[in-house]
Design a protein around this motif. Structure first.
Motif, PDB file in Angstrom:
ATOM      1  N   ALA A 170       5.618   0.142 -10.188  1.00 56.26           N
ATOM      2  CA  ALA A 170       4.366   0.685  -9.647  1.00 56.26           C
ATOM      3  C   ALA A 170       3.317   0.785 -10.743  1.00 56.26           C
ATOM      4  N   ASN A 372      -0.141   2.086  -0.044  1.00 52.86           N
ATOM      5  CA  ASN A 372       1.123   2.272  -0.758  1.00 52.86           C
ATOM      6  C   ASN A 372       1.969   3.316  -0.055  1.00 52.86           C
ATOM      7  N   ILE A 403       6.203   0.943  -2.313  1.00 53.76           N
ATOM      8  CA  ILE A 403       6.337   0.954  -3.772  1.00 53.76           C
ATOM      9  C   ILE A 403       7.670   1.565  -4.208  1.00 53.76           C
TER      10      ILE A 403
END
Ligand code: GDP
Length: 472
Positions: A170, A372, A403
Motif C-alpha cells: 500500500a 481503497n 489493499i
C-alpha cells in the motif's frame, strides 16, 4: 463568523447555510474544510486553503538534478511475531561495525546506520513491525525505502506476514523477503516460497522478480547476501538527495531525558543538519545543541539518510512528524505555536477520510478515481467471494482496490492502514477488536460490518452510484 466576514455576508446566512446541510452551528464554531468549501460555494466563493495546511508554509523547492547525490536506503524490518525481526536487527547491528570505529552500536536511538564491508551504507529503522511503519505513514511520513519482511521457514506465511506485505504494498515500498531460521532442521523455505507464489509474489529462485534470501538471524548465515539484495533493490530505486541545503526529514522518536532535556532521534532525508541549526519539528522547535550517532559519539553534521539523536528542542515531537531547518527563528516559533493551536482546536480537519456515504459525491466532483478497501472476514471463502465481487464493481470512472484482506477481527493495524491509505474498512461477520473502534472514530475511518454478502455488495454498489442512504 470569520468566514462570514471574509465573504462579506451576514453571519446568520452562513449559519442557515450550515443548517441546510444538517449542521447546527454557533457563530464561533470552526467548520471543517469540507463544510467550508460547500458553504462558500453557496455564496459563490471558491475556498483556497493556505494557512490550514501548515506544511505548505515550509514548502519544497524544485530540486536541480545536478545537485542530487546518491543516498543510502532506509529499511524497515517487518513480519509475523517471533519470526525473527528483532534477532535480525540485532545481528546486523552487532556485525556491521564501521571499520576503525570504537565499539559497536550501544545506544538504542530508534534507528541506526551500518556500513557494509564493500563500503556501502544502509540505515535501519529500529522499531520493527508494520504498525510503526504505517503509524508514521498515517501521519504523512514516508521514510522507508525498502521493507525486509521476515518469514520463519519452520512456520508459515502468517496473518501478520500478510499484513506486513499489504502495508508495504500500500505504501509502494519494494519488499525483500528474509526466509529466516534456515538453520533449523524443520525449516522448509520452499514451502514459504510456494505460499508466496500463491499470493502472486514470485521470488527470484522461482523465476519471479521479488527478491528473497534464506537466512539465519541466529547464526548469521545469509545475512550479508540479504543485505546485498537490499542494496540491489536500492540501486533500482536510484535514491538521491541534495546534501547541500538546509536539512529536512522525519522524527523517529522523542522523549524527555531528566538530565539532558528533550532528546529526539531524527532521520535526515535531504540536506545536511548541523549543530547550531534552528529546527522546526511538528509543534516544537529549537536550536540544536548537540548531535549524537547510534554509537553515542558526538557528531557535528549529518547528511541524507543519516539517523541522529539531537538535543535542543523545546518539546517532544511525535514519531512521523516532519522536521525542517529554518533560517528565521521567529517564523519557526510562530509556525510551531500555530500548529499547537490547531491541535487544540481538534475540530479543524484539513483532510477527512473517505466514507461510503461520500463516494458518490466525490465521484461526481471528479476528484475521486480509486476506492481503497480493507476487507476482513470470518472465513477465507467469504473474503475471496467478496473480493471478487468488489473488484467487479470497478467502473471506468472508479477503480476498486482491495489493499488488504484477511481472516480475523478488524484490528488497530487495519485502521492505521486505512488512515494511511485513505481506505474504508469492510468487515464480514467480524467486528472491530480491542481499541480499533476508538481509533477509527479518532481517525474518522468508515468501518462497515455485514453478515449478508449480498448486502455488502449492494451497499458498495449503491455508494459508488451515489445512492447510498446514510447509515443510521
Ligand atoms: P520477532 O518477534 O520477530 O522480533 O522475533 P525474535 O527476533 O524475538 O525471535 C523470536 C525467537 O526466534 C527468539 O527466541 C529467537 O532466538 C528465535 N530466532 C530468531 N531467529 C532465529 C534463527 O535464525 N534461528 C533460530 N533457530 N532461532 C531464531
Amino acid at each position: 463568523s470569520e468566514v462570514a466576514t471574509m465573504m462579506d455576508v451576514p453571519v446568520t446566512k452562513v449559519i442557515s447555510a450550515c443548517m441546510s446541510l444538517g449542521m447546527m452551528v454557533t457563530m464561533n464554531q470552526r467548520l471543517d474544510a469540507e463544510t467550508l468549501t460547500i458553504v462558500a460555494e453557496e455564496f459563490g466563493y471558491d475556498v483556497e486553503f493556505v494557512t490550514a495546511d501548515l506544511e505548505e508554509t515550509v514548502e519544497e523547492v524544485e530540486e536541480n538534478p545536478d545537485d542530487l547525490e546518491e543516498r543510502a536506503p532506509i529499511v524497515t524490518v517487518m513480519g509475523h511475531v517471533d519470526h525473527g525481526k528483532t534477532s535480525l536487527l540485532d545481528h546486523i547491528r552487532q556485525e556491521n561495525v564501521i571499520a576503525g570505529e570504537s565499539g559497536g552500536i550501544t545506544q538504542h536511538i530508534g534507528a541506526y546506520a551500518v556500513k557494509l564491508k564493500n563500503g556501502q551504507k544502509i540505515s535501519f529503522l529500529d522499531t520493527p513491525g508494520h504498525e510503526a511503519f504505517t503509524a508514521m505513514r498515517a501521519r504523512g511520513a514516508q521514510v522507508t525505502d525498502i521493507a525486509i519482511i521476515v518469514i520463519a521457514a519452520d512456520d508459515d506465511v502468517m496473518p501478520q506476514t500478510k499484513e506486513a506485505i499489504s502495508h508495504a504494498q500500500a505504501a509502494g515500498v519494494p519488499i525483500v523477503f528474509a526466509i529466516n531460521k534456515s538453520d533449523l532442521p524443520t525449516a522448509n523455505p520452499e514451502k514459504i516460497k510456494e505460499k508466496l507464489a500463491a499470493m502472486n509474489l514470485l521470488v527470484e529462485d522461482w523465476g519471479g522478480k521479488v527478491q528473497s534470501h534464506d537466512i539465519s538471524a541466529k547464526t548469521g548465515a545469509g545475512v550479508d547476501e540479504l543485505l546485498e539484495k537490499v542494496l540491489l533493490e536500492s540501486e533500482i530505486l536510484e535514491l538521491k538527495a541534495n546534501p547541500d541545503k538546509l536539512a529536512s526529514g522525519t522524527i523517529v522518536e522523542a522523549y524527555l531525558d531528566k538530565g539532558r532535556g528533550y532528546v529526539a532521534t531524527i532521520l535526515v532525508q535531504a540536506g545536511t543538519l548541523k549543530v547550531g541549526d534552528y529546527v522546526l519539528a511538528g509543534r516544537h522547535s529549537g536550536k540544536i545543541k548537540a548531535m549524537h550517532d547510534e554509537r553515542g559519539q558526538e557528531i557535528k553534521e549529518a547528511g541524507p539518510s543519516t539517523p541522529v539523536s539531537i538535543l535542543g528542542l523545546d518539546g517532544a515531537p511525535q514519531a512521523g512528524d516532519k522536521f525542517k531547518v529554518m533560517t528565521d527563528e521567529r517564523e519557526a516559533k510562530e509556525i510551531a505555536a500555530k500548529r499547537t493551536q490547531l491541535q487544540r482546536e481538534q475540530t479543524v480537519r484539513t483532510q477527512r477520510h473517505i466514507t461510503l456515504d461520500e463516494i458518490g459525491r466525490r465521484i461526481a466532483l471528479g476528484d475521486f478515481k480509486e476506492l481503497n478497501i480493507i476487507l476482513k472476514g470470518d472465513v477465507d471463502g467469504s473474503v475471496e467471494a467478496l473480493t471478487d465481487s468488489f473488484l467487479k464493481l470497478s467502473t471506468e470512472e472508479i477503480q476498486v482496490n482491495i489493499i488488504h484482506k484477511g481472516v480475523g477481527a478488524i484490528t488497530e493495524s487495519d485502521v492505521l492502514l486505512a488512515s494511511a491509505s485513505d481506505a474504508v474498512i469492510i468487515g464480514f461477520n467480524v467486528r472491530p477488536a480491542g481499541n480499533a473502534r476508538q481509533l477509527a472514530d479518532k481517525e474518522e475511518i468508515d468501518i462497515r460490518t455485514y453478515s449478508i454478502i449480498y448486502d455488502a455488495i449492494n451497499d458498495l454498489k449503491d455508494a459508488m452510484e451515489g445512492m447510498l442512504s446514510p447509515e443510521l
